[in-house]
Design a protein around this motif. Structure first.
Motif, PDB file in Angstrom:
ATOM      1  N   MET A 114      -9.182   7.690  -3.455  1.00  0.00           N
ATOM      2  CA  MET A 114      -7.973   8.269  -2.937  1.00  0.00           C
ATOM      3  C   MET A 114      -7.050   8.697  -4.079  1.00  0.00           C
ATOM      4  N   ALA A 115      -6.921   7.844  -5.089  1.00  0.00           N
ATOM      5  CA  ALA A 115      -6.050   8.132  -6.217  1.00  0.00           C
ATOM      6  C   ALA A 115      -6.568   9.334  -7.002  1.00  0.00           C
ATOM      7  N   LEU A 116      -7.844   9.384  -7.226  1.00  0.00           N
ATOM      8  CA  LEU A 116      -8.437  10.496  -7.970  1.00  0.00           C
ATOM      9  C   LEU A 116      -8.225  11.812  -7.232  1.00  0.00           C
ATOM     10  N   ARG A 117      -8.402  11.805  -5.950  1.00  0.00           N
ATOM     11  CA  ARG A 117      -8.187  13.021  -5.152  1.00  0.00           C
ATOM     12  C   ARG A 117      -6.726  13.464  -5.226  1.00  0.00           C
ATOM     13  N   TYR A 118      -5.800  12.514  -5.207  1.00  0.00           N
ATOM     14  CA  TYR A 118      -4.370  12.831  -5.269  1.00  0.00           C
ATOM     15  C   TYR A 118      -3.997  13.468  -6.609  1.00  0.00           C
ATOM     16  N   VAL A 119      -4.441  12.868  -7.714  1.00  0.00           N
ATOM     17  CA  VAL A 119      -4.083  13.425  -9.021  1.00  0.00           C
ATOM     18  C   VAL A 119      -4.818  14.734  -9.287  1.00  0.00           C
ATOM     19  N   GLU A 120      -5.929  14.935  -8.595  1.00  0.00           N
ATOM     20  CA  GLU A 120      -6.640  16.199  -8.709  1.00  0.00           C
ATOM     21  C   GLU A 120      -5.830  17.331  -8.064  1.00  0.00           C
ATOM     22  N   ARG A 121      -5.185  17.024  -6.959  1.00  0.00           N
ATOM     23  CA  ARG A 121      -4.486  18.051  -6.191  1.00  0.00           C
ATOM     24  C   ARG A 121      -3.049  18.271  -6.622  1.00  0.00           C
ATOM     25  N   PHE A 122      -2.387  17.249  -7.151  1.00  0.00           N
ATOM     26  CA  PHE A 122      -0.955  17.341  -7.425  1.00  0.00           C
ATOM     27  C   PHE A 122      -0.617  16.899  -8.841  1.00  0.00           C
ATOM     28  N   ALA A 123       0.322  17.602  -9.451  1.00  0.00           N
ATOM     29  CA  ALA A 123       0.918  17.096 -10.693  1.00  0.00           C
ATOM     30  C   ALA A 123       1.840  15.957 -10.263  1.00  0.00           C
ATOM     31  N   THR A 124       1.682  14.818 -10.864  1.00  0.00           N
ATOM     32  CA  THR A 124       2.419  13.648 -10.393  1.00  0.00           C
ATOM     33  C   THR A 124       2.739  12.711 -11.538  1.00  0.00           C
ATOM     34  N   THR A 125       3.443  11.647 -11.212  1.00  0.00           N
ATOM     35  CA  THR A 125       3.777  10.599 -12.168  1.00  0.00           C
ATOM     36  C   THR A 125       3.146   9.295 -11.688  1.00  0.00           C
ATOM     37  N   ARG A 126       3.192   8.299 -12.556  1.00  0.00           N
ATOM     38  CA  ARG A 126       2.671   6.987 -12.162  1.00  0.00           C
ATOM     39  C   ARG A 126       3.423   6.440 -10.962  1.00  0.00           C
ATOM     40  N   GLY A 127       4.738   6.573 -11.003  1.00  0.00           N
ATOM     41  CA  GLY A 127       5.563   6.057  -9.912  1.00  0.00           C
ATOM     42  C   GLY A 127       5.226   6.691  -8.578  1.00  0.00           C
ATOM     43  N   ARG A 128       5.051   8.002  -8.566  1.00  0.00           N
ATOM     44  CA  ARG A 128       4.716   8.678  -7.314  1.00  0.00           C
ATOM     45  C   ARG A 128       3.312   8.298  -6.836  1.00  0.00           C
ATOM     46  N   LEU A 129       2.378   8.164  -7.762  1.00  0.00           N
ATOM     47  CA  LEU A 129       1.026   7.772  -7.381  1.00  0.00           C
ATOM     48  C   LEU A 129       1.020   6.374  -6.777  1.00  0.00           C
ATOM     49  N   VAL A 130       1.746   5.454  -7.387  1.00  0.00           N
ATOM     50  CA  VAL A 130       1.812   4.081  -6.879  1.00  0.00           C
ATOM     51  C   VAL A 130       2.415   4.072  -5.477  1.00  0.00           C
ATOM     52  N   GLU A 131       3.502   4.815  -5.268  1.00  0.00           N
ATOM     53  CA  GLU A 131       4.114   4.885  -3.942  1.00  0.00           C
ATOM     54  C   GLU A 131       3.158   5.491  -2.921  1.00  0.00           C
ATOM     55  N   TYR A 132       2.433   6.533  -3.313  1.00  0.00           N
ATOM     56  CA  TYR A 132       1.453   7.158  -2.425  1.00  0.00           C
ATOM     57  C   TYR A 132       0.373   6.156  -2.021  1.00  0.00           C
ATOM     58  N   LEU A 133      -0.167   5.432  -3.003  1.00  0.00           N
ATOM     59  CA  LEU A 133      -1.229   4.461  -2.715  1.00  0.00           C
ATOM     60  C   LEU A 133      -0.726   3.332  -1.822  1.00  0.00           C
ATOM     61  N   ARG A 134       0.478   2.834  -2.085  1.00  0.00           N
ATOM     62  CA  ARG A 134       1.042   1.773  -1.236  1.00  0.00           C
ATOM     63  C   ARG A 134       1.199   2.261   0.201  1.00  0.00           C
ATOM     64  N   ARG A 135       1.686   3.479   0.359  1.00  0.00           N
ATOM     65  CA  ARG A 135       1.871   4.027   1.695  1.00  0.00           C
ATOM     66  C   ARG A 135       0.529   4.181   2.416  1.00  0.00           C
ATOM     67  N   LYS A 136      -0.481   4.684   1.726  1.00  0.00           N
ATOM     68  CA  LYS A 136      -1.792   4.877   2.350  1.00  0.00           C
ATOM     69  C   LYS A 136      -2.451   3.548   2.715  1.00  0.00           C
ATOM     70  N   ILE A 137      -2.310   2.547   1.854  1.00  0.00           N
ATOM     71  CA  ILE A 137      -2.870   1.223   2.155  1.00  0.00           C
ATOM     72  C   ILE A 137      -2.184   0.648   3.387  1.00  0.00           C
ATOM     73  N   ARG A 138      -0.882   0.800   3.467  1.00  0.00           N
ATOM     74  CA  ARG A 138      -0.122   0.294   4.611  1.00  0.00           C
ATOM     75  C   ARG A 138      -0.495   1.056   5.893  1.00  0.00           C
ATOM     76  N   GLU A 139      -0.588   2.392   5.797  1.00  0.00           N
ATOM     77  CA  GLU A 139      -0.907   3.199   6.978  1.00  0.00           C
ATOM     78  C   GLU A 139      -2.303   2.921   7.516  1.00  0.00           C
ATOM     79  N   ARG A 140      -3.241   2.688   6.632  1.00  0.00           N
ATOM     80  CA  ARG A 140      -4.627   2.507   7.062  1.00  0.00           C
ATOM     81  C   ARG A 140      -4.957   1.070   7.419  1.00  0.00           C
ATOM     82  N   GLY A 141      -4.002   0.171   7.240  1.00  0.00           N
ATOM     83  CA  GLY A 141      -4.207  -1.217   7.620  1.00  0.00           C
ATOM     84  C   GLY A 141      -5.388  -1.853   6.916  1.00  0.00           C
ATOM     85  N   TRP A 142      -5.393  -1.832   5.633  1.00  0.00           N
ATOM     86  CA  TRP A 142      -6.479  -2.334   4.798  1.00  0.00           C
ATOM     87  C   TRP A 142      -6.787  -3.773   5.172  1.00  0.00           C
TER      88      TRP A 142
END
Length: 163
Positions: free
Chosen positions: A1-29
């Motif tokens: 998921m992280a690799l796909r995100y950084v492939e598609r968007f110019a981002t920062t560590r902070g934004r990537l971490v927030e994205y991953l936290r949100r996806k983990i929460r949404e998908r009910g890991w």
């Protein structure tokens, strides 16, 4: 998921971490949760994320749009860029601040770029617009107080500007 995100968007560590936290929460890991911070650090270590390059590009783009140093700093904080990178870029942002204010004034037809002399309430609205764009009060007031169609040298104006 992280690799796909950084492939598609110019981002920062902070934004990537927030994205991953949100996806983990949404998908009910169900399994052992992944560590988003460690993944962000790994992506940065591999060179997929460069916070300073992101910040430089974002600051330059915002200056071209005429946004001031305060708005740029707010964007850095919102993007999760750490203090060391912000401190390293602050002199560049401050140096471009006056030019950015003139760019904003040209876009909004304020001061020397206006068509007519404006009354006090209109000038106050122009100053308020420049303040919302992140420019300092003294600089916004100097630009808004200039007469329309005045021939001035931006280099001379910016040398004495209060960024």
């Amino acid at each position: 998921m992280a690799l796909r995100y950084v492939e598609r968007f110019a981002t920062t560590r902070g934004r990537l971490v927030e994205y991953l936290r949100r996806k983990i929460r949404e998908r009910g890991w169900d399994g052992e949760p992944a560590d988003p911070v460690a993944i962000g650090e790994r992506m940065a270590g591999l060179g997929y994320i460069d916070d300073r390059a992101f910040a430089e590009a974002r600051a330059a783009a915002m200056a071209r749009r005429g946004l001031g140093a305060r708005r740029v700093a707010d964007e850095f904080r919102a993007s999760g860029i750490d203090g060391a990178d912000i401190a390293a870029l602050t002199p560049d942002v401050d140096a471009r601040s006056c030019r950015a204010a003139l760019t904003f004034a040209r876009r909004k037809r304020i001061g020397p770029y206006g068509n007519t002399v404006v009354d006090r309430p209109a000038r106050e609205k122009q100053i308020a617009a420049m303040l919302r764009a992140g420019h300092g009060f003294a600089l916004a007031r100097r630009i808004a107080a200039m007469e329309p169609d005045v021939d001035f040298d931006p280099d001379v104006f910016c040398d004495g500007a209060d960024a």
